[in-house]
Design an enzyme around this catalytic site. Structure first.
Site, short mmCIF file in Angstrom:
data_model
loop_
_atom_site.label_atom_id
_atom_site.label_comp_id
_atom_site.label_asym_id
_atom_site.label_seq_id
_atom_site.Cartn_x
_atom_site.Cartn_y
_atom_site.Cartn_z
N CYS A 1 -1.20 8.99 4.05
CA CYS A 1 -1.25 8.61 2.64
C CYS A 1 -2.56 9.08 2.02
O CYS A 1 -2.64 9.32 0.83
CB CYS A 1 -1.12 7.10 2.50
SG CYS A 1 -2.22 6.26 3.63
N GLU B 1 0.89 -1.17 0.00
CA GLU B 1 0.00 0.00 0.00
C GLU B 1 0.92 1.21 0.00
O GLU B 1 1.76 1.35 0.90
CB GLU B 1 -0.92 -0.02 1.22
CG GLU B 1 -1.84 -1.25 1.30
CD GLU B 1 -2.70 -1.48 0.06
OE1 GLU B 1 -2.96 -0.52 -0.68
OE2 GLU B 1 -3.09 -2.64 -0.18
P1 NAD Z 1 9.28 5.08 2.75
O1 NAD Z 1 8.96 4.41 1.45
O2 NAD Z 1 10.36 6.07 2.77
O3 NAD Z 1 9.66 3.98 3.86
C1 NAD Z 1 8.80 2.90 4.12
C2 NAD Z 1 9.65 1.76 4.65
O4 NAD Z 1 10.50 1.32 3.61
C3 NAD Z 1 10.56 2.14 5.83
O5 NAD Z 1 10.63 1.07 6.72
C4 NAD Z 1 11.88 2.38 5.14
O6 NAD Z 1 12.99 2.20 5.99
C5 NAD Z 1 11.85 1.31 4.07
N1 NAD Z 1 12.74 1.57 2.94
C6 NAD Z 1 13.19 2.77 2.49
N2 NAD Z 1 14.01 2.58 1.44
C7 NAD Z 1 14.06 1.26 1.22
C8 NAD Z 1 14.74 0.43 0.29
N3 NAD Z 1 15.52 0.96 -0.66
N4 NAD Z 1 14.55 -0.90 0.37
C9 NAD Z 1 13.74 -1.44 1.31
N5 NAD Z 1 13.09 -0.71 2.22
C10 NAD Z 1 13.24 0.62 2.17
O7 NAD Z 1 7.90 5.70 3.28
P2 NAD Z 1 7.66 6.54 4.59
O8 NAD Z 1 8.27 7.90 4.42
O9 NAD Z 1 7.97 5.76 5.82
O10 NAD Z 1 6.07 6.65 4.54
C11 NAD Z 1 5.43 7.58 3.72
C12 NAD Z 1 4.94 6.94 2.44
O11 NAD Z 1 4.09 5.84 2.76
C13 NAD Z 1 4.08 7.89 1.63
O12 NAD Z 1 4.35 7.70 0.27
C14 NAD Z 1 2.67 7.44 1.96
O13 NAD Z 1 1.71 7.78 0.99
C15 NAD Z 1 2.85 5.97 2.09
N6 NAD Z 1 1.81 5.34 2.90
C16 NAD Z 1 0.84 4.63 2.27
C17 NAD Z 1 -0.18 4.06 2.99
C18 NAD Z 1 -1.28 3.28 2.31
O14 NAD Z 1 -2.02 2.58 3.00
N7 NAD Z 1 -1.41 3.38 1.01
C19 NAD Z 1 -0.21 4.19 4.38
C20 NAD Z 1 0.82 4.89 5.00
C21 NAD Z 1 1.83 5.46 4.24
#
Ligand code: NAD
Length: 536
Positions: free
Chosen positions: A324, A290
């Site tokens: 999000c 998501e």
């Molecule tokens: P992010 O993508 O920066 O990080 C999410 C997770 O991925 C973290 O644990 C991070 O450490 C990890 N991560 C980062 N780079 C990575 C890589 N190269 N390989 C593997 N893992 C990696 O997102 P964020 O800043 O924590 O959250 C915000 C984002 O999440 C926004 O885009 C938001 O829209 C989305 N979001 C979506 C939903 C939904 O239900 N659709 C809900 C909450 C947040």
């Protein structure tokens, strides 16, 4: 034979009120004052590991304040976590649903009672949420995820194929063969609880990599799971470097699934990583993600201007726009814009941005320096852009934390980047359309952004609502009529979107749980035929 109980349909956990003078408010304020620095370990098979590879966690709204130190695992420890879950996998899968569900219910009770203040305080400090934003997330939604996952697993297990007079058929709802890699985002403490326990309730083991930015609250939840009796190794808490942890997870042939929430670009990179070595896994990994959004609010000329303005304020600026589902692009008809923009200006001028411990604060800080810099750059560029007019806000400051004013930008070009790209901050872009361009505006909303997560339509005209719903059929996975686009409740609005917003597996519902099971269907014939001829 061990009989299983029937767990009743849960009700959503009610919010505790933290009004001035209440016992809850006093306990919370004491927890927020607590100055101990928490050492957050890596937890593998129930054992805690502390290391020299430490990441500091500071309050985004008060960057001088050190809250915790995350002890990151080594490459070998991440591999050890995968091995430790393999060791417990068979026993965990062989437990009855009732045993697993009882652990989730116990954890829900712990968070609902003795851990409630602590997890709310950790979320407020670590992720800069006011109590009005923390309580519905780290307490209520988290508890709902646990109880509804336990309940919905029961529904999945009850789903059985038809049997006939000559044979009996059944589905064995097996967990996947291998471990699930759960990667959680910073913005909701509850999401970490769901990404881990949804696969676990279906009998899977989980390697959990929380976001560093929410690790403090995520660790409080992990401790609640341990206290609830989750056997060591079923979920390992591995707050490692994202790329290293992913590399180790993907190098294991036992990777059976990824349960991800976060940005679209990271999910796409995980998908590509799996695809590039799909033949190296024992089973084709299930990928559930998501991801991002560019969520719209559309007002029809028949809408009430105040209702639109309030939905925009709450939808766009609660938790600094870091949901999000946050409203980040709005389409308002010319005939309503004077009233809507005036109300936005008037009300935003009174909203307090600052310390989340102050109960009169509406918005805390954005999550990190990187986010603050990105938003500051975008706002500077907007001020110099002839296609953009600043309607409200626009300022940023970085003492004592990463603050950004709630900002409304009016764009003259409906395809401006501000209407397409996710900024993930308190910035709302508005396009004012001519009242007679309603149909074109619907097409425009559908075609402007790659995302399709949430959206809302305000109208008192039933035909207009119907038409918008039809044209925008693929523009949002969660559509709201006469409501803001945020605040989905477990059990009421199963959450998720399509297009670049993810796989739309509906977190908190039985649809999501289906992804964590690989059913085996068994047919047993009562009297096998003794002749090969038909009808014999
Ligand atoms: P992010 O993508 O920066 O990080 C999410 C997770 O991925 C973290 O644990 C991070 O450490 C990890 N991560 C980062 N780079 C990575 C890589 N190269 N390989 C593997 N893992 C990696 O997102 P964020 O800043 O924590 O959250 C915000 C984002 O999440 C926004 O885009 C938001 O829209 C989305 N979001 C979506 C939903 C939904 O239900 N659709 C809900 C909450 C947040």
């Amino acid at each position: 034979m061990i009989s299983g109980p029937q767990f009743p349909l849960p009700v959503n956990e009610p919010e505790v009120h933290f009004g001035q003078g209440t016992k809850a408010a006093a306990a919370l304020s004491e927890a927020l004052e607590q100055r101990d620095v928490v050492e957050i370990p890596t937890v593998i098979g129930g054992k805690r590991y502390f290391s020299n590879d430490v990441v500091e966690v500071r309050a985004p709204h008060d960057t001088q304040r050190l809250l915790a130190r995350i002890h990151r695992p080594t490459q070998a420890q991440i591999a050890e976590a995968i091995a430790s879950s393999a060791a417990v996998a068979k026993d965990w899968a062989s437990l009855t649903h009732a045993s697993r569900a009882t652990i989730l219910h116990r954890a829900a009770e712990i968070v609902a009672t003795r851990s409630r203040i602590r997890i709310n305080a950790a979320t407020m400090l670590g992720q800069s949420k006011t109590i009005d934003q923390a309580e519905p997330d780290s307490a209520c939604e988290l508890i709902d995820f646990l109880r509804f996952n336990a309940y919905n697993a029961q529904r999945v297990y009850a789903e059985q194929p038809m049997s006939v007079p000559t044979a009996v058929n059944r589905a064995d709802w097996r967990p996947l063969e291998g471990f699930i890699y759960a990667v959680s985002p910073f913005n909701f403490t509850a999401i970490g609880a769901n990404l881990t326990t949804a696969p676990a309730i279906m009998g899977n083991t989980v390697l959990w990599k929380p976001s560093e930015k929410s690790a403090l609250a995520n660790y409080v939840f992990f401790e609640a799971l341990e206290e609830a009796g989750l056997p060591p190794g079923v979920i390992n808490f591995v707050p490692g470097d994202a790329e290293l942890t992913t590399r180790v997870a993907m190098s294991s042939p036992d990777l059976a699934g990824i349960h991800f929430t976060g940005s679209s670009s990271v999910f796409q990179s995980l998908w590509k990583g799996v695809a590039s070595k799909v033949d190296s896994f024992r089973t084709i990994p299930r990928l559930v993600g998501e991801t991002g959004g560019k969520d719209f609010v559309l007002a029809h000329a028949s809408a009430n201007a105040s209702e639109v303005a309030i939905a925009l304020i709450r939808g766009a600026f609660e938790y600094q726009g870091q949901k999000c589902s946050a409203a980040s692009r709005a389409y308002v008809p010319r005939s309503l814009w004077t009233a809507v923009s005036q109300e936005l200006r008037d009300r935003l001028a009174t909203l307090k941005v600052g310390d989340v411990a102050d109960p009169t604060t509406f918005m805390g800080a954005v999550i990190s320096q990187a986010s603050h810099q990105k938003l500051s750059r975008a706002l500077e560029a907007a001020k110099d852009d002839p296609a953009v007019q600043v309607v409200a806000g626009g300022k940023t400051w970085s003492e004592p934390g990463y603050f950004v004013e709630p900002t409304v930008l009016q764009v003259s070009d409906p395809k401006h980047a501000l209407m397409k790209e996710e900024l993930f901050g308190p910035v709302l872009s508005v396009f004012v359309y001519e009242d007679n361009a309603w149909q074109e505006t619907l097409e425009l909303i559908d075609a402007t952004s790659p995302y399709a997560l949430t959206g809302s339509i305000f109208s008192t005209d039933r035909f207009a609502l119907h038409e918008a719903e039809r044209v925008l059929i693929n523009a949002a996975g969660n559509l709201y009529l006469n409501d803001k686009p945020t605040g989905a409740m477990i059990g009421q609005q199963p959450f998720g979107g399509g297009r670049a917003s993810g796989t739309n597996d509906k977190a908190g519902s039985y649809l999501n749980l289906l992804r964590w099971a690989s059913p085996r269907v068994v047919k047993e014939t009562y009297l096998p035929p003794r002749d090969w001829q038909f009808g014999a």
